[in-house]
Design a protein around this motif. Structure first.
Motif, PDB file in Angstrom:
ATOM      1  N   PRO A 106      -0.342  24.850  39.679  1.00 13.79           N
ATOM      2  CA  PRO A 106       0.574  24.115  38.798  1.00 13.79           C
ATOM      3  C   PRO A 106       2.044  24.350  39.114  1.00 13.79           C
ATOM      4  N   SER A 107       2.379  25.494  39.692  1.00  5.79           N
ATOM      5  CA  SER A 107       3.761  25.774  40.067  1.00  5.79           C
ATOM      6  C   SER A 107       3.760  26.680  41.288  1.00  5.79           C
ATOM      7  N   THR A 108       4.932  26.917  41.839  1.00  8.82           N
ATOM      8  CA  THR A 108       5.023  27.739  43.041  1.00  8.82           C
ATOM      9  C   THR A 108       4.656  29.195  42.765  1.00  8.82           C
ATOM     10  N   GLU A 109       4.647  29.589  41.498  1.00 10.24           N
ATOM     11  CA  GLU A 109       4.364  30.977  41.141  1.00 10.24           C
ATOM     12  C   GLU A 109       3.061  31.126  40.362  1.00 10.24           C
ATOM     13  N   LEU A 110       2.204  30.108  40.415  1.00 14.68           N
ATOM     14  CA  LEU A 110       0.951  30.166  39.652  1.00 14.68           C
ATOM     15  C   LEU A 110      -0.192  29.510  40.423  1.00 14.68           C
ATOM     16  N   VAL A 111      -1.293  30.242  40.575  1.00 12.03           N
ATOM     17  CA  VAL A 111      -2.535  29.710  41.137  1.00 12.03           C
ATOM     18  C   VAL A 111      -3.627  29.899  40.104  1.00 12.03           C
ATOM     19  N   ARG A 112      -4.469  28.877  39.912  1.00  9.87           N
ATOM     20  CA  ARG A 112      -5.502  28.934  38.875  1.00  9.87           C
ATOM     21  C   ARG A 112      -6.868  28.570  39.453  1.00  9.87           C
ATOM     22  N   PRO A 145     -16.251  27.911  29.456  1.00  3.08           N
ATOM     23  CA  PRO A 145     -15.156  27.545  30.355  1.00  3.08           C
ATOM     24  C   PRO A 145     -14.205  28.731  30.535  1.00  3.08           C
ATOM     25  N   PHE A 146     -13.696  28.888  31.751  1.00  2.00           N
ATOM     26  CA  PHE A 146     -12.774  29.986  32.000  1.00  2.00           C
ATOM     27  C   PHE A 146     -11.636  29.536  32.911  1.00  2.00           C
ATOM     28  N   GLU A 147     -10.525  30.235  32.804  1.00  2.00           N
ATOM     29  CA  GLU A 147      -9.386  30.049  33.693  1.00  2.00           C
ATOM     30  C   GLU A 147      -8.904  31.419  34.135  1.00  2.00           C
ATOM     31  N   ILE A 148      -8.686  31.565  35.430  1.00  2.00           N
ATOM     32  CA  ILE A 148      -8.158  32.801  35.989  1.00  2.00           C
ATOM     33  C   ILE A 148      -6.833  32.462  36.657  1.00  2.00           C
ATOM     34  N   ASP A 149      -5.756  32.995  36.122  1.00  2.00           N
ATOM     35  CA  ASP A 149      -4.419  32.693  36.634  1.00  2.00           C
ATOM     36  C   ASP A 149      -3.854  33.871  37.409  1.00  2.00           C
ATOM     37  N   ALA A 150      -3.304  33.595  38.572  1.00  2.00           N
ATOM     38  CA  ALA A 150      -2.555  34.582  39.347  1.00  2.00           C
ATOM     39  C   ALA A 150      -1.094  34.159  39.323  1.00  2.00           C
ATOM     40  N   THR A 151      -0.236  35.028  38.812  1.00  2.00           N
ATOM     41  CA  THR A 151       1.183  34.721  38.680  1.00  2.00           C
ATOM     42  C   THR A 151       1.998  35.716  39.500  1.00  2.00           C
ATOM     43  N   GLY A 152       2.840  35.203  40.380  1.00  2.00           N
ATOM     44  CA  GLY A 152       3.661  36.074  41.203  1.00  2.00           C
ATOM     45  C   GLY A 152       4.536  35.263  42.135  1.00  2.00           C
ATOM     46  N   GLN A 153       5.310  35.947  42.932  1.00  2.00           N
ATOM     47  CA  GLN A 153       6.212  35.300  43.874  1.00  2.00           C
ATOM     48  C   GLN A 153       5.563  35.192  45.254  1.00  2.00           C
ATOM     49  N   ASN A 154       5.953  34.135  45.957  1.00  2.00           N
ATOM     50  CA  ASN A 154       5.465  33.916  47.327  1.00  2.00           C
ATOM     51  C   ASN A 154       3.945  33.968  47.412  1.00  2.00           C
ATOM     52  N   LEU A 155       3.300  33.230  46.510  1.00  2.00           N
ATOM     53  CA  LEU A 155       1.843  33.168  46.542  1.00  2.00           C
ATOM     54  C   LEU A 155       1.378  32.519  47.843  1.00  2.00           C
ATOM     55  N   ARG A 156       0.293  33.052  48.380  1.00  2.00           N
ATOM     56  CA  ARG A 156      -0.253  32.477  49.617  1.00  2.00           C
ATOM     57  C   ARG A 156      -1.698  32.076  49.366  1.00  2.00           C
ATOM     58  N   VAL A 157      -1.929  30.778  49.352  1.00  2.00           N
ATOM     59  CA  VAL A 157      -3.259  30.242  49.086  1.00  2.00           C
ATOM     60  C   VAL A 157      -3.876  29.796  50.405  1.00  2.00           C
TER      61      VAL A 157
END
Length: 227
Positions: free
Chosen positions: A210-216, A156-168
């Motif tokens: 999970p939050s406005t500054e995190l994409v997983r 199992p793996f998780e890749i987290d991107a943490t930053g401001q104004n993330l655009r998914v």
């Protein structure tokens, strides 16, 4: 443990997807190679006494271009789907790739246990593309963290991107889950490749915010053997 094939099943893609892959490769290489040319021109202008600035520009740009080529070779070439590719190889090419990205930091500590595992062909290529996919959400820079929890039943793996104004991209969750063949662009080509590999390997991928500054992006890589 689930039955794991020792060779990657056939993956079919249309010509437009191939065009996108090549376009993305060329797009990322134009900048560092162009900088090398600028450095050479600067040396020519200075005649026989080039300064350190010109040499530094050439060296840094050459290293960035080489790092991108090596990353794309594993991400989209046959080498990345080989059972000979090791997790340490994938980690290292990504470390070098993001070393040339001034806005994005990669946090992926070495893990001897995870690196000793034999992964199913294509599994590590899927992981690499998932990292590249999550990086596209960091439009203003930030950090990418890779976490793995390897056991004899998978990785199992998780890749987290943490930053401001993330655009998914709107299609990203459906794309990685393999539920759509929507039109791709340069921001979703890595996700599209990860989706193809995921379907071939039977590996569902999920995207959450999970939050406005995190994409997983999360999933579970199939393995061949566990030490």
């Amino acid at each position: 443990m689930d039955t794991i094939h020792t060779s990657l099943p056939s993956v079919t893609m249309d010509l437009s997807f191939l065009h996108l892959v090549v376009s993305q490769l060329c797009h990322d290489l134009v900048s560092p190679i162009g900088a090398v040319n600028n450095g050479v021109e600067l040396i020519e202008e200075l005649g026989s006494t080039p300064d350190s600035e010109a040499f530094d520009l050439i060296a840094q740009s050459g290293q960035a271009a080489a790092a991108k080529l090596q990353c794309f070779r594993l991400a989209w070439g046959r080498a990345g789907a080989s059972s000979d590719t090791r997790l340490a190889d994938v980690r290292q090419v990504l470390v070098e790739y993001f070393a040339g990205e001034t806005r994005i930091d990669l946090h992926w500590p070495s893990d001897p246990t995870a690196e000793a595992v034999d992964y199913a062909p294509g599994a590590l290529q899927l992981l690499l593309n998932a990292v590249l996919a999550v990086a596209t959400t960091l439009t203003r820079g930030g950090q990418i963290s890779v976490k793995m929890d390897v056991s004899d039943v998978g990785a199992p793996f998780e890749i987290d991107a943490t930053g401001q104004n993330l655009r998914v991209p709107e299609i990203l969750p459906e794309l990685l889950a393999g539920r759509t063949r929507a039109s791709l662009d340069h921001r979703t080509v890595a996700a599209g490749f990860a989706s193809l590999l995921g379907r071939a390997l039977g590996v569902p991928l999920t995207v959450s915010q999970p939050s406005t500054e995190l994409v997983r992006i999360a999933g579970r890589l199939p393995i061949l053997s566990f030490p």
